[in-house]
Design an enzyme around this catalytic site. Structure first.
Site, PDB file in Angstrom:
ATOM      1  N   HIS A 192      31.568 -18.395 -36.404  1.00  0.00           N
ATOM      2  CA  HIS A 192      31.136 -19.171 -37.572  1.00  0.00           C
ATOM      3  C   HIS A 192      29.762 -18.666 -38.013  1.00  0.00           C
ATOM      4  CE1 HIS A 192      30.489 -22.545 -40.250  1.00  0.00           C
ATOM      5  NE2 HIS A 192      29.404 -22.912 -39.595  1.00  0.00           N
ATOM      6  N   ASN A 193      29.535 -18.585 -39.339  1.00  0.00           N
ATOM      7  CA  ASN A 193      28.245 -18.095 -39.844  1.00  0.00           C
ATOM      8  C   ASN A 193      27.825 -16.825 -39.107  1.00  0.00           C
ATOM      9  OD1 ASN A 193      28.152 -20.259 -41.578  1.00  0.00           O
ATOM     10  ND2 ASN A 193      26.611 -21.407 -40.436  1.00  0.00           N
ATOM     11  N   HIS A 221      23.348 -18.144 -45.846  1.00  0.00           N
ATOM     12  CA  HIS A 221      23.758 -19.541 -45.792  1.00  0.00           C
ATOM     13  C   HIS A 221      23.202 -20.224 -47.029  1.00  0.00           C
ATOM     14  CE1 HIS A 221      24.386 -23.592 -43.897  1.00  0.00           C
ATOM     15  NE2 HIS A 221      25.459 -22.949 -43.507  1.00  0.00           N
ATOM     16  N   ARG A 254      41.935 -22.844 -38.808  1.00  0.00           N
ATOM     17  CA  ARG A 254      40.560 -22.490 -38.446  1.00  0.00           C
ATOM     18  C   ARG A 254      39.731 -23.773 -38.375  1.00  0.00           C
ATOM     19  NH1 ARG A 254      35.692 -21.387 -41.247  1.00  0.00           N
ATOM     20  NH2 ARG A 254      34.331 -19.951 -40.108  1.00  0.00           N
ATOM     21  N   ASN A 287       0.813  -1.223   0.000  1.00  0.00           N
ATOM     22  CA  ASN A 287       0.000   0.000   0.000  1.00  0.00           C
ATOM     23  C   ASN A 287       0.846   1.274   0.000  1.00  0.00           C
ATOM     24  OD1 ASN A 287       0.993  -0.179   2.537  1.00  0.00           O
ATOM     25  ND2 ASN A 287      -0.995  -0.166   3.603  1.00  0.00           N
ATOM     26  N   GLU A 345      34.044 -17.069 -47.524  1.00  0.00           N
ATOM     27  CA  GLU A 345      33.669 -18.300 -48.226  1.00  0.00           C
ATOM     28  C   GLU A 345      33.040 -17.854 -49.529  1.00  0.00           C
ATOM     29  OE1 GLU A 345      30.441 -21.725 -47.711  1.00  0.00           O
ATOM     30  OE2 GLU A 345      31.817 -21.555 -46.020  1.00  0.00           O
ATOM     31  N   GLU A 354       3.710  -8.421   4.707  1.00  0.00           N
ATOM     32  CA  GLU A 354       4.534  -7.792   3.677  1.00  0.00           C
ATOM     33  C   GLU A 354       5.990  -8.251   3.790  1.00  0.00           C
ATOM     34  OE1 GLU A 354       2.272  -3.565   2.786  1.00  0.00           O
ATOM     35  OE2 GLU A 354       3.453  -3.757   4.630  1.00  0.00           O
ATOM     36  N   GLU A 392      32.978 -14.567 -40.269  1.00  0.00           N
ATOM     37  CA  GLU A 392      32.806 -15.301 -41.521  1.00  0.00           C
ATOM     38  C   GLU A 392      31.806 -14.597 -42.423  1.00  0.00           C
ATOM     39  OE1 GLU A 392      32.240 -19.867 -43.069  1.00  0.00           O
ATOM     40  OE2 GLU A 392      31.136 -19.249 -41.278  1.00  0.00           O
ATOM     41  N   ASP A 408      29.808 -15.600 -45.896  1.00  0.00           N
ATOM     42  CA  ASP A 408      29.463 -16.552 -46.958  1.00  0.00           C
ATOM     43  C   ASP A 408      28.913 -15.745 -48.130  1.00  0.00           C
ATOM     44  OD1 ASP A 408      30.170 -18.461 -45.183  1.00  0.00           O
ATOM     45  OD2 ASP A 408      28.235 -19.472 -45.088  1.00  0.00           O
TER      46      ASP A 408
END
Length: 784
Positions: free
Chosen positions: A348-349, A393, A579, A193, A427, A202, A378, A380
């Site tokens: 990666h990716n 991808h 890698r 309150n 890539e 409480e 990376e 791609d």
């Protein structure tokens, strides 16, 4: 050393936690706006302690703003955003009311605040709003960016400046201040309150909120001890007294009294004795005096060079009392050695924000990777419309982003956290024309950042050091021999960066396969120090190393080499970069254990940064040190070209690692919406290193106490290659019928672990701070 000096006490007290997500205010549709002069209210007390109640930007944020949230060209909704009185969280309106914790975000989880059209979302969808009215809030972990447009440029600036002030003040807060801030936030929530008085009901709600299920009789006894007025309410000093009792640390008091003696204060010589027992390298009287002047709260004690219990607690909760060696939080290693001598944080990716089958691609994924210290990303690259190469991808449903947009993100964000070089692992699936476009974008966007020629023409086959390459970008790709076909074009097999994708490539159309085998001279010329080449077999010892060649191996092939030619693989990696990447069969972008690859000296151990889990915890722990710059010097046994080290046969144990798990403080409440959901915590210590060192041991669980559980259990490990060991501290919520729930963790190298009594500051699943959640342990490392 203090090994074995801890004498466990079996006295129980109850205390409070920091939730994985600190629970949100109860109000959902529109919380009441704070009133001027509200500093007397419990909630504003926290902001007052931060010294920000009079700041105009913060006051504007407390009043709230109607900001337009931008998700797409068609989804642009106005929502109310308001800073909460704790100064640590922002409430926001949702179209459909959700649980309270889903109407809030936390200042400590913000990675960055960007002005203008500085996010992918605003660049694509924010054209209707002038840049001066726009801001982006980027979060740690996997949470999406929040792209916002304010009604005016001034209102946008208020939020940018206000969030910057709150973040700066939060970063400057001590652990004790964070705890005080945190407990008053829960106190405000429990005062149903808002009359600044607490009934026993409480108080019980408060205890459940802070993750402790205290016996009613014990709780009521504590309540009555503090109820000096005997009116069944706690108010003012009575509440303060209750909190002091709740936050007592009996285990710290015992250590303090062991050194302070009967006068209950530590003199500088007594503090020096404690520091010497801790094994501190700089344990001198002058250092003890400096600690007193830094952490003691009582001015009179400070003037007499004395430390009280409160000052002692402040010291042990500070970075100087943490498990991580503070000297290792900045760049402390030699950065002038060959690139091949470092572990390099690698992704990666990198473009993906979710799975590699149908997840979205985004330039923001690169920004987040750089914010986590990543130094090798990376790309791609595939043929795109209009002569513009795209990144995605291949042969999947993942979305596509422009190559040039990624390079712009590299230019703008690659060196925000770390000055050391970034490697772009290409890539390449493009034809000659779009490869030339890629080379053109790299030149024009990166300019002088791009390495286009040898740094030292006198030693063309030597890899430069991270120090020599500060602020520079390297391209990893195929470099062509001087051989031409009938029509004059230079030909070469493309970099076979991924075995699974090579198989997919073979299944493509003949024209596509033909294009993929062509490498343009413009792109070839940029592979200066990272010339991609296949590693079919390890060369015999007499063959000269070729440092500028980089081999890319799937996790399967790397494991095969480790198993069959462990020492030869290590010698190879002492001179050349390798890698390693996850198998293409990991459809959900899961990760492999990177420790196996580091054991063999592989530098570029690439992981899916978008996928949290123990693998990414290990990666974060490996690169936590050396200023989080993304480069960590490999142990000497992995840098010597004639090393005899083999991770499969590391020799006899050389180190005994002993850890006493004593207590935890303010563990997160896993289900903030269920008051009666209390964790039953246990602690697991995991050792990640060479196979013979890998082990894990755990404590018993403590029933119904996430606030101040006590264990007092000792776990011990024998280690053969301690220089490679990562230690992962994990807290879980025990469940007898299903897998335990994750509560928090912290991972760091054994070589950066300080001995003695230490606090371990826990992190969430996605690496965000769970402050003030800590473990309190005693660590002893004995080397034979």
């Amino acid at each position: 050393m203090l090994c074995g000096r801890w004498r466990s006490r079996h006295r129980r007290r109850e205390e409070p936690p920091v939730p994985a997500q600190v629970a949100a205010p109860v109000a959902l549709p529109s919380p009441p706006a704070p009133q001027d002069g509200g500093n007397k209210r419990p909630g504003l007390r926290a902001l007052k302690k931060m010294g920000l109640t009079e700041d105009e930007d913060v006051r504007a944020m407390l009043r709230g703003s109607r900001l337009c949230k931008i998700r797409s060209r068609t989804w642009q909704k106005e929502r109310l955003y308001r800073l909460q009185e704790d100064g640590l969280s922002v409430w926001f309106q949702r179209r459909i009311p959700r649980a309270p914790s889903q109407h809030i975000f936390f200042v400590q989880h913000i990675e960055a605040v960007r002005e203008g059209h500085q996010s992918e979302g605003l660049r694509r969808f924010g054209g209707a709003f002038e840049p001066a009215r726009c801001l982006t809030i980027a979060f740690k972990g996997r949470r999406k960016n929040l792209d916002l447009a304010a009604p005016t440029a001034e209102e946008a600036q208020r939020w940018v400046r206000g969030l910057a002030k709150l973040r700066a003040r939060l970063d400057a807060m001590s652990q004790r201040e964070r705890l005080d801030h945190w407990i008053h936030f829960y106190l405000h929530r429990a005062d149903s309150n808002q009359d600044s008085k607490m009934s026993f009901k409480e108080i019980k709600n408060l205890l459940r909120m802070v993750n402790v299920d205290m016996n009613d009789m014990y709780a009521y006894g504590l309540f009555k001890e503090c109820d000096r007025s005997n009116n069944e309410w706690l108010e003012g000093p009575e509440i303060e007294e209750f909190l002091r009792r709740l936050l007592k640390r009996p285990e710290l008091e015992e250590i303090f009294h062991r050194y302070s003696g009967e006068d209950r204060v530590l003199s500088a010589p007594e503090l020096l004795e404690f520091l010497e027992d801790q094994g501190e390298d700089d344990a001198t009287l002058a250092h003890a005096q400096q600690l007193i002047h830094t952490y003691e709260l009582n001015e009179t004690a400070k003037q007499h060079e004395l430390m009280t219990l409160d000052g002692f607690m402040m010291y042990l909760l500070s970075p100087e009392g943490a498990a991580l060696n503070p000297a290792h939080t900045c760049v402390f290693q030699d950065m002038n050695q060959s690139l091949a001598h470092y572990f390099i944080s690698s992704s990666h990716n990198t473009y993906l924000t979710d799975s590699q089958i149908g997840g979205p691609s985004s330039t923001e994924a690169y920004v987040r990777a750089f914010a986590q210290g990543c130094r090798c990303v990376e790309l791609d690259c595939w043929e795109g419309p209009g002569g513009e190469p795209v990144i995605y991808h291949g042969h999947t449903l993942t979305s596509k982003i422009l190559f040039r947009d990624v390079i712009q993100a590299v230019r703008d964000h690659a060196f925000t956290l770390s000055p050391y070089p970034v490697i772009l692992s290409l890539e390449n699936h493009c034809g000659l024309e779009q490869q030339a476009a890629m080379a053109r974008h790299l030149h024009t966007i990166l300019g002088d950042m791009l390495v286009t020629q040898l740094l030292d023409s006198q030693n063309p086959e030597e890899l430069p050091s991270p120090e020599q390459l500060k602020g520079r970008v390297l391209v990893k790709g195929k470099r062509l021999p001087a051989a031409r076909n009938e029509d004059g074009r230079i030909l070469s097999d493309r970099e076979e960066d991924n075995e699974d994708e090579d198989e997919e490539e073979e299944a493509g159309a003949p024209e596509q396969r033909r294009r993929a085998k062509q490498i343009s001279p413009e792109l070839s010329a940029l592979a200066v120090y990272c010339c991609a080449s296949r590693l079919r077999t390890l060369r015999p010892a007499p063959a000269p190393p070729q440092p500028c060649q980089v081999s890319s191996l799937s996790e399967r092939k790397a494991k095969k080499l480790i198993r069959e030619a462990g020492n030869s693989f290590i010698r190879h990696n002492a001179c050349q970069l390798t890698r390693v990447y996850p198998l293409g069969l990991r459809m959900n972008s899961a990760n492999y254990n990177p420790q196996e690859m580091w054991n063999s000296g592989c530098q570029l151990v690439a992981l899916n940064f978008q996928t949290p889990g123990y693998e990414m915890d290990l990666n974060a722990g490996r690169f936590l040190i050396n200023g989080q710059c993304g480069y960590v010097l490999k142990p000497a046994c992995l840098r010597q070209p004639d090393t005899t080290f083999d991770p499969e046969c590391p020799g006899p144990p050389r180190t005994t690692f002993t850890i006493q798990v004593l207590t935890a403080q303010q563990l997160p409440k896993l289900n903030a919406e269920k008051p009666n959901s209390i964790v039953d915590p246990l602690v697991r210590i995991e050792i990640h290193g060479v196979p013979a060192d890998c082990a894990c041991k755990e404590t018993n669980y403590v029933l119904n106490n996430g606030f101040n559980p006590r264990w007092g259990q000792t776990l011990q490990f024998q280690l053969r290659a301690p220089e490679l060991v990562l230690v992962r501290f994990v807290v879980e919520d025990y469940d007898a019928t299903s897998p335990n729930d994750f509560v928090g963790q912290f991972t760091l190298p054994l070589s950066s672990l300080k001995q003695g009594y230490r606090h371990i500051h826990l992190l969430s699943k996605d690496g965000a701070s769970l402050s003030p959640a800590t473990l309190f342990v005693h660590i002893c490392i004995q080397r034979s």
